[in-house]
Design a protein around this motif. Structure first.
Motif, PDB file in Angstrom:
ATOM      1  N   LEU A  45      -9.637 -10.423 -36.844  1.00  0.00           N
ATOM      2  CA  LEU A  45     -10.532  -9.471 -37.487  1.00  0.00           C
ATOM      3  C   LEU A  45     -11.868  -9.395 -36.758  1.00  0.00           C
ATOM      4  N   ILE A  46     -12.257  -8.183 -36.372  1.00  0.00           N
ATOM      5  CA  ILE A  46     -13.520  -7.988 -35.658  1.00  0.00           C
ATOM      6  C   ILE A  46     -14.640  -7.645 -36.655  1.00  0.00           C
ATOM      7  N   HIS A  47     -14.468  -6.531 -37.374  1.00  0.00           N
ATOM      8  CA  HIS A  47     -15.407  -6.102 -38.411  1.00  0.00           C
ATOM      9  C   HIS A  47     -14.617  -5.424 -39.522  1.00  0.00           C
ATOM     10  N   TYR A  48     -15.233  -5.356 -40.722  1.00  0.00           N
ATOM     11  CA  TYR A  48     -14.628  -4.589 -41.785  1.00  0.00           C
ATOM     12  C   TYR A  48     -15.708  -3.999 -42.678  1.00  0.00           C
ATOM     13  N   SER A  49     -15.296  -3.111 -43.574  1.00  0.00           N
ATOM     14  CA  SER A  49     -16.265  -2.364 -44.371  1.00  0.00           C
ATOM     15  C   SER A  49     -15.658  -2.023 -45.719  1.00  0.00           C
ATOM     16  N   TYR A  50     -16.470  -2.035 -46.760  1.00  0.00           N
ATOM     17  CA  TYR A  50     -15.963  -1.627 -48.072  1.00  0.00           C
ATOM     18  C   TYR A  50     -16.558  -0.315 -48.548  1.00  0.00           C
ATOM     19  N   GLY A  51     -17.114   0.463 -47.662  1.00  0.00           N
ATOM     20  CA  GLY A  51     -17.556   1.799 -48.037  1.00  0.00           C
ATOM     21  C   GLY A  51     -18.496   2.363 -46.997  1.00  0.00           C
ATOM     22  N   GLY A  53     -21.475   3.261 -44.884  1.00  0.00           N
ATOM     23  CA  GLY A  53     -22.730   2.576 -44.661  1.00  0.00           C
ATOM     24  C   GLY A  53     -22.665   1.065 -44.749  1.00  0.00           C
ATOM     25  N   ASN A  54     -21.526   0.519 -45.189  1.00  0.00           N
ATOM     26  CA  ASN A  54     -21.400  -0.934 -45.313  1.00  0.00           C
ATOM     27  C   ASN A  54     -20.702  -1.517 -44.098  1.00  0.00           C
ATOM     28  N   LEU A  55     -21.090  -2.709 -43.677  1.00  0.00           N
ATOM     29  CA  LEU A  55     -20.446  -3.396 -42.570  1.00  0.00           C
ATOM     30  C   LEU A  55     -20.420  -4.895 -42.862  1.00  0.00           C
ATOM     31  N   GLN A  56     -19.245  -5.483 -42.674  1.00  0.00           N
ATOM     32  CA  GLN A  56     -19.077  -6.926 -42.834  1.00  0.00           C
ATOM     33  C   GLN A  56     -18.617  -7.516 -41.505  1.00  0.00           C
ATOM     34  N   ILE A  57     -19.107  -8.702 -41.197  1.00  0.00           N
ATOM     35  CA  ILE A  57     -18.761  -9.363 -39.943  1.00  0.00           C
ATOM     36  C   ILE A  57     -17.407 -10.055 -40.089  1.00  0.00           C
ATOM     37  N   GLY A  58     -16.571  -9.888 -39.092  1.00  0.00           N
ATOM     38  CA  GLY A  58     -15.271 -10.535 -39.096  1.00  0.00           C
ATOM     39  C   GLY A  58     -15.298 -11.878 -38.385  1.00  0.00           C
ATOM     40  N   ASP A  59     -14.171 -12.255 -37.818  1.00  0.00           N
ATOM     41  CA  ASP A  59     -14.030 -13.581 -37.212  1.00  0.00           C
ATOM     42  C   ASP A  59     -14.316 -13.607 -35.713  1.00  0.00           C
ATOM     43  N   VAL A  60     -14.200 -12.458 -35.040  1.00  0.00           N
ATOM     44  CA  VAL A  60     -14.458 -12.377 -33.601  1.00  0.00           C
ATOM     45  C   VAL A  60     -15.374 -11.192 -33.299  1.00  0.00           C
ATOM     46  N   PRO A  61     -16.624 -11.186 -33.792  1.00  0.00           N
ATOM     47  CA  PRO A  61     -17.481 -10.003 -33.698  1.00  0.00           C
ATOM     48  C   PRO A  61     -18.261  -9.851 -32.391  1.00  0.00           C
TER      49      PRO A  61
ATOM     50  N   SER B  26      -4.520 -23.103 -44.835  1.00  0.00           N
ATOM     51  CA  SER B  26      -5.399 -24.267 -44.979  1.00  0.00           C
ATOM     52  C   SER B  26      -6.144 -24.350 -46.305  1.00  0.00           C
ATOM     53  N   ASP B  27      -6.253 -23.243 -47.034  1.00  0.00           N
ATOM     54  CA  ASP B  27      -7.078 -23.212 -48.240  1.00  0.00           C
ATOM     55  C   ASP B  27      -6.223 -22.919 -49.462  1.00  0.00           C
ATOM     56  N   SER B  28      -6.084 -23.899 -50.355  1.00  0.00           N
ATOM     57  CA  SER B  28      -5.262 -23.715 -51.543  1.00  0.00           C
ATOM     58  C   SER B  28      -5.857 -22.679 -52.504  1.00  0.00           C
ATOM     59  N   ALA B  29      -7.153 -22.349 -52.324  1.00  0.00           N
ATOM     60  CA  ALA B  29      -7.795 -21.361 -53.197  1.00  0.00           C
ATOM     61  C   ALA B  29      -7.604 -19.933 -52.696  1.00  0.00           C
ATOM     62  N   SER B  30      -6.886 -19.777 -51.598  1.00  0.00           N
ATOM     63  CA  SER B  30      -6.659 -18.433 -51.075  1.00  0.00           C
ATOM     64  C   SER B  30      -5.961 -17.587 -52.134  1.00  0.00           C
ATOM     65  N   GLN B  31      -6.153 -16.300 -52.042  1.00  0.00           N
ATOM     66  CA  GLN B  31      -5.625 -15.387 -53.045  1.00  0.00           C
ATOM     67  C   GLN B  31      -4.219 -14.927 -52.666  1.00  0.00           C
ATOM     68  N   SER B  32      -4.042 -13.651 -52.444  1.00  0.00           N
ATOM     69  CA  SER B  32      -2.701 -13.132 -52.189  1.00  0.00           C
ATOM     70  C   SER B  32      -2.264 -13.422 -50.748  1.00  0.00           C
ATOM     71  N   ASN B  96     -12.230 -11.992 -51.010  1.00  0.00           N
ATOM     72  CA  ASN B  96     -13.201 -11.056 -50.443  1.00  0.00           C
ATOM     73  C   ASN B  96     -12.547  -9.939 -49.645  1.00  0.00           C
ATOM     74  N   TYR B  97     -11.247  -9.713 -49.880  1.00  0.00           N
ATOM     75  CA  TYR B  97     -10.489  -8.652 -49.225  1.00  0.00           C
ATOM     76  C   TYR B  97     -10.459  -8.808 -47.710  1.00  0.00           C
ATOM     77  N   LYS B  98     -10.713 -10.012 -47.235  1.00  0.00           N
ATOM     78  CA  LYS B  98     -10.615 -10.312 -45.807  1.00  0.00           C
ATOM     79  C   LYS B  98      -9.363 -11.152 -45.620  1.00  0.00           C
ATOM     80  N   TYR B  99      -8.552 -10.783 -44.643  1.00  0.00           N
ATOM     81  CA  TYR B  99      -7.288 -11.471 -44.409  1.00  0.00           C
ATOM     82  C   TYR B  99      -7.291 -12.175 -43.066  1.00  0.00           C
ATOM     83  N   VAL B 100      -6.643 -13.342 -43.019  1.00  0.00           N
ATOM     84  CA  VAL B 100      -6.422 -14.061 -41.774  1.00  0.00           C
ATOM     85  C   VAL B 100      -4.928 -14.015 -41.478  1.00  0.00           C
ATOM     86  N   PHE B 101      -4.598 -13.592 -40.264  1.00  0.00           N
ATOM     87  CA  PHE B 101      -3.206 -13.442 -39.859  1.00  0.00           C
ATOM     88  C   PHE B 101      -2.758 -14.611 -38.990  1.00  0.00           C
TER      89      PHE B 101
END
Lengths: 110, 111
Positions: A45-51, A53-61, B26-32, B96-101
């Protein structure tokens, strides 16, 4: 069926070049995501957004910017492209459940 | 940060075989937790999800989740050549609607 489109499908640029990848969804989904896929790493995941104007940082930004201009449109910007950013890029959208992925953009940085 | 590992990396089976794919997190609290299928040159497509401990069956697919052992598995009954694809496990990172693959399992079903 939910629809996500990406453009361009293929892109070649040189080191230091500027690249913009585009994604549009017609699903009325709140969440949109940018991933890169590399052999041995799966989807990261690089970046994501929930609407808009919104931006969330991912895992490899690092080296990437993103902007969500509308509910439908999410852009990924590489301002100084490097060979390490050669990859297959996927955009996805999501409501409350599964993610719907676009067909991908293959980017090559020479 | 959530870590997701899949095994095996690749698998070749004859048509009609039962296929078992594994995913540890790794996280037992993970959601779906979702399983996706990806054919060559295509984007991933969602197959099945699970949230609670136990199992869930949809057609030829069954998924088992054990949060205590941080393990989820996908089983494909009566595999077909059209099932040949990469299978990805995706774990939601704590609501938080963020997924790890995971890196995926490449399946080939031989007719």
């Amino acid at each position: 069926e939910a629809a996500v489109t990406q453009s361009p499908r293929n892109k070649v640029t040189v080191t230091g070049g500027n690249v913009t990848l585009s994604c549009r969804q017609t699903n009325s989904h709140n969440y949109m995501y940018w991933y890169r896929q590399d052999t041995g790493h799966g989807l990261r995941l690089i970046h994501y957004s929930y609407g808009a104007g919104n931006l969330q940082i991912g895992d490899v930004p690092d080296g990437y910017k993103a902007t969500r201009t509308t509910q439908e449109d999410f852009f990924l910007l590489l301002e100084l492209a490097s060979p390490s950013q050669t990859s297959l890029y996927f955009c996805a959208s999501s409501g409350q459940y599964e993610q719907y992925f676009g067909p991908g953009t293959r980017l090559t940085v020479l | 940060q959530e870590k997701v590992q899949q095994s095996p990396e690749s698998l070749i089976v004859p048509e009609g075989a039962m296929v078992s794919l594994n995913c540890s997190f790794s996280d037992s609290a993970s959601q779906s937790i979702w399983w996706y299928q990806q054919h060559p040159g295509k984007g991933p497509k969602a197959l099945i999800s699970i949230f609670s401990n136990g199992n869930k069956k949809e057609g030829r697919l069954t998924v088992y989740l054990n949060r205590a052992s941080l393990h989820v598995s996908l089983h494909i009954k009566d595999s077909q050549p059209s099932d040949s694809a990469v299978y990805l496990c995706a774990v939601e990172d704590t609501g938080n609607y963020k997924y790890v693959f995971g890196a995926g399992t490449r399946l080939k079903v031989i007719a």
